[in-house]
Design a protein around this motif. Structure first.
Motif, short mmCIF file in Angstrom:
data_model
loop_
_atom_site.label_atom_id
_atom_site.label_comp_id
_atom_site.label_asym_id
_atom_site.label_seq_id
_atom_site.Cartn_x
_atom_site.Cartn_y
_atom_site.Cartn_z
N ARG A 1 13.97 10.38 -5.01
CA ARG A 1 14.83 10.44 -3.84
C ARG A 1 15.11 9.00 -3.41
NH1 ARG A 1 12.08 13.47 -0.37
NH2 ARG A 1 13.23 15.39 -0.80
N VAL A 2 16.38 8.61 -3.42
CA VAL A 2 16.79 7.24 -3.10
C VAL A 2 17.56 7.27 -1.79
CG1 VAL A 2 18.01 5.19 -3.91
CG2 VAL A 2 16.91 6.71 -5.56
N THR A 3 17.12 6.42 -0.86
CA THR A 3 17.72 6.37 0.47
C THR A 3 18.13 4.94 0.79
OG1 THR A 3 16.25 8.15 1.17
CG2 THR A 3 17.40 6.95 2.90
N GLY A 4 19.32 4.75 1.34
CA GLY A 4 19.80 3.44 1.76
C GLY A 4 19.90 3.37 3.27
N ARG A 5 19.38 2.28 3.82
CA ARG A 5 19.39 2.11 5.28
C ARG A 5 19.88 0.69 5.63
NH1 ARG A 5 19.33 6.69 5.13
NH2 ARG A 5 17.82 8.19 5.95
N PRO A 6 20.72 0.56 6.65
CA PRO A 6 21.17 -0.78 7.06
C PRO A 6 20.06 -1.53 7.79
CG PRO A 6 22.04 0.88 8.54
CD PRO A 6 21.32 1.63 7.45
N HIS A 7 20.07 -2.86 7.66
CA HIS A 7 19.13 -3.74 8.33
C HIS A 7 19.91 -4.79 9.12
CE1 HIS A 7 14.79 -3.16 6.95
NE2 HIS A 7 15.43 -2.08 6.61
N PRO A 8 19.24 -5.49 10.06
CA PRO A 8 19.96 -6.52 10.85
C PRO A 8 20.55 -7.61 9.97
CG PRO A 8 17.84 -5.98 11.87
CD PRO A 8 17.87 -5.28 10.55
N GLU B 1 0.82 -1.21 0.00
CA GLU B 1 0.00 0.00 0.00
C GLU B 1 0.85 1.27 0.00
OE1 GLU B 1 -3.16 -0.30 -0.37
OE2 GLU B 1 -3.13 -2.48 -0.18
N LEU B 2 2.15 1.13 0.17
CA LEU B 2 3.00 2.31 0.23
C LEU B 2 3.31 2.83 -1.18
CD1 LEU B 2 5.62 1.27 2.95
CD2 LEU B 2 3.66 2.79 3.22
N PRO B 3 3.31 4.13 -1.35
CA PRO B 3 3.71 4.68 -2.66
C PRO B 3 5.22 4.74 -2.84
CG PRO B 3 3.11 6.46 -1.18
CD PRO B 3 2.86 5.19 -0.43
N ILE B 4 5.95 4.36 -1.80
CA ILE B 4 7.41 4.39 -1.85
C ILE B 4 7.91 3.00 -2.24
CG2 ILE B 4 9.51 4.81 -0.53
CD1 ILE B 4 7.90 6.61 1.30
N GLY B 5 8.80 2.92 -3.21
CA GLY B 5 9.38 1.66 -3.63
C GLY B 5 10.36 1.14 -2.59
N LEU B 6 10.26 -0.16 -2.27
CA LEU B 6 11.09 -0.77 -1.24
C LEU B 6 11.81 -1.98 -1.82
CD1 LEU B 6 12.00 -1.12 1.74
CD2 LEU B 6 9.96 -2.52 2.07
N ALA B 7 13.11 -2.07 -1.59
CA ALA B 7 13.91 -3.22 -2.01
C ALA B 7 14.87 -3.55 -0.88
CB ALA B 7 14.68 -2.93 -3.28
N ILE B 8 14.77 -4.78 -0.36
CA ILE B 8 15.63 -5.24 0.75
C ILE B 8 16.55 -6.33 0.21
CG2 ILE B 8 15.69 -6.32 3.01
CD1 ILE B 8 13.06 -5.06 3.66
N PHE B 9 17.86 -6.13 0.39
CA PHE B 9 18.87 -7.08 -0.04
C PHE B 9 19.52 -7.69 1.20
CE2 PHE B 9 18.32 -4.07 -3.43
CZ PHE B 9 18.41 -4.83 -4.58
N ASP B 10 19.78 -9.01 1.15
CA ASP B 10 20.35 -9.70 2.30
C ASP B 10 21.86 -9.48 2.37
OD1 ASP B 10 21.39 -11.24 0.29
OD2 ASP B 10 20.16 -13.01 0.70
N ARG B 11 22.52 -10.24 3.25
CA ARG B 11 23.95 -10.05 3.45
C ARG B 11 24.75 -10.33 2.18
NH1 ARG B 11 26.58 -13.28 8.35
NH2 ARG B 11 25.21 -11.82 9.45
N GLN B 12 24.26 -11.27 1.38
CA GLN B 12 24.93 -11.57 0.11
C GLN B 12 24.51 -10.60 -0.99
OE1 GLN B 12 23.58 -14.06 2.07
NE2 GLN B 12 25.63 -14.57 2.85
#
Length: 528
Positions: free
Chosen positions: A359-366, A270-281
């Motif tokens: 606007r592209v933002t990168g954030r670290p994840h666990p 439902e978010l208008p913001i595109g989300l892409a999550i990449f793992d440790r590899q």
């Protein structure tokens, strides 16, 4: 006479000694009898059954039944021992009444031989050991006891194991199982009686006889949640060996994780913001539909879980990111982008060739993962540009006016002034780093003009709360000129102050002692 008697006695003694020597020599020349010749013959292992009831058995047969670890009737015990050693044992014995005589030969390193005969409703089963038959094999008591102790210890260890263990023959029939398997399958009835043949809890592993395999299987239960197991299958002699480890906790965790991911996916959808999550590899693990719309990358490509660099390569090919001067510098920039995103320092605005702005933002994840957020800010940028253009136009308009203009907010802060104001009062508020309030502005007016109550009245008018009315007044300047002042209330509690310098200093036309409280003030406020 005496001499004659002595000679006779001597002769007789010599003859007796000679006879004894001859008998002794003969006894030594004859062979001794062998122990095996005098040993009693071994008793055969024979069972006599009336259907499933044991009618009679030899001593070795009774000992064999007593050594069988399973419980139940005699036929179940004997079947549990013979089924793993003779192929298709149950089926062949079921046709004994028709065939009358059946002979079976076992397989393996120590094969057995079975002969079954049917006569007048009775089945006579004889077991023979082909490896030791006719060889008079004997085992000493200490060795036999050591073997029995080891077998007992191993049997207890396997039966007390909290995992299911079973063995299948070449045809896939279960020929042995530990106690955990028997309890789970229901093969153990009251008083530990065993039902035969053993039921199969899982489907047979197709490749278990060729190579070790691992698979996840479950046991369905009526009205209850299924039980999950991780089944490890290994090839063994004449069949396969299987281990089933409980996997309910792992399955429950995987289901919870999958439901959590589905919930996140529905939320992100439902978010208008595109989300892409990449793992440790740096492999894509999660994305939402907005990412497909923003990047124009197909769902098939994203569902294939591309790597981060493959994802950025496809964005570059689709002209959905700023075009670099050369590919090598672009690769270097992408490597820096990954490092910056992993440390939470990446945020860029991409002006695309299509005219869109992202606007592209990168954030670290666990666990070393990294997430990228992509937002289309084209409308915001367009609105900001339009607003800035309108502000610039408005500033140009008021700068073109002859009158010096200053606008104060409700809090009395100068928020707008024109070029005429800076020229008249000798200061440009736009070049001041801090805020300019009505107090600082009044000091500037007083410094350039003659003492006049107009400045204090103007200060009170700007900071006054409630209905107000416009008013005008004239004040003198130190250079001999006069300035026509007007103060107009604006929407939202703001105030416009206008100043026009004139050659002579005329008398004040309207400067009441207390404009806030006069009847004319209230009338003008009502009009406003």
């Amino acid at each position: 006479m005496i001499l004659a008697l002595a000679l006779v006695a001597t002769s007789v003694a010599a003859a007796l000694i000679a006879l004894l020597l001859v008998s002794l020599l003969r006894s030594r020349q004859q062979p001794r009898p062998r122990i095996a010749d005098t040993a009693p013959a071994l008793e055969p292992t024979v069972f006599l059954f009336d259907d499933r009831t044991l009618v009679d058995a030899t001593a070795p047969a009774w000992a064999l039944l007593q050594a069988t670890p399973v419980r139940g009737d005699e036929w179940s015990r004997l079947s549990a021992f013979l089924a793993p050693r003779f192929e298709n044992f149950e089926a062949r014995m079921g046709r004994l009444a028709e065939e009358v005589v059946i002979e079976l030969a076992g397989s393996g390193d120590a094969p057995l031989r079975l002969r079954a005969e049917y006569h007048e409703g009775l089945a006579r089963i004889t077991l023979s050991d082909l490896a030791s038959e006719g060889q008079g094999v004997l085992v000493d008591g200490m060795s036999q006891r050591a073997l029995e102790d080891e077998v007992t210890s191993l049997r207890k260890a396997v039966d007390s194991a909290p995992i299911l263990v079973w063995r299948e023959d070449a045809r896939g029939d279960i020929v042995w199982a530990n106690r955990a398997y028997l309890l789970q399958s229901g093969a153990l009835e009251a008083e530990d009686e065993l039902t035969w043949p053993l039921p199969a809890l899982f489907e047979a592993a197709p490749d278990a006889k060729a190579a070790p395999t691992v698979r996840r299987a479950r046991i369905e239960r009526n009205g209850k949640a299924p039980l999950w197991f991780d089944c490890h299958s290994l090839p063994a002699a004449d069949g396969s060996l299987h281990y089933a480890l409980p996997a309910d906790t792992a399955v429950s965790a995987e289901i919870s994780l999958r439901e959590f991911v589905q919930t996140l996916t529905k939320t992100f959808a439902e978010l208008p913001i595109g989300l892409a999550i990449f793992d440790r590899q740096r492999q894509l693990q999660l994305f939402n539909p907005a990412l497909i719309d923003l990047t124009t990358l197909g769902a098939d490509f994203l569902s294939a879980r591309p790597t981060l660099f493959a994802f950025l390569d496809r964005l570059r090919d689709a002209r959905m990111m700023p075009e670099p001067k050369d590919y090598s510098s672009w690769r270097q920039k992408m490597a820096e982008l990954e490092k910056a995103a992993a440390s939470g320092r990446f945020e860029e605005t991409w002006a695309l060739p299509s005219g869109q702005t992202y606007r592209v933002t990168g954030r670290p994840h666990p666990e070393g993962a990294v997430a990228f957020l992509m937002k289309d800010i084209s409308s915001e940028v367009s609105l900001t540009r339009r607003f800035r253009s309108e502000l610039e136009l408005s500033q140009a308009v008021i700068d073109a006016m002859d009158e010096a203009i200053a606008v104060f907010s409700t809090a009395g802060v100068l928020i707008l002034s024109n070029r005429g104001y800076a020229h008249l009062w000798g200061t440009d508020p736009g070049t001041t780093l801090g805020e300019v309030g009505i107090g600082e502005a009044m000091k500037t007016w007083e410094a350039q003009g003659n003492p006049d109550p107009v400045w204090a009245e103007a200060r009170d008018f700007v900071t006054e709360i409630g209905p107000r009315a416009s008013w005008e007044a004239n004040a003198g300047l130190r250079d001999g000129r006069s300035v026509a002042c007007r103060f107009v209330p604006l929407a939202g509690g703001a105030t416009l102050a206008g100043f026009r310098a004139i050659g002579e200093a005329p008398a004040r036309r309207d400067a009441p002692a207390s404009r806030a409280g006069t009847a004319g003030q209230k009338a003008r406020a009502a009009a406003v």
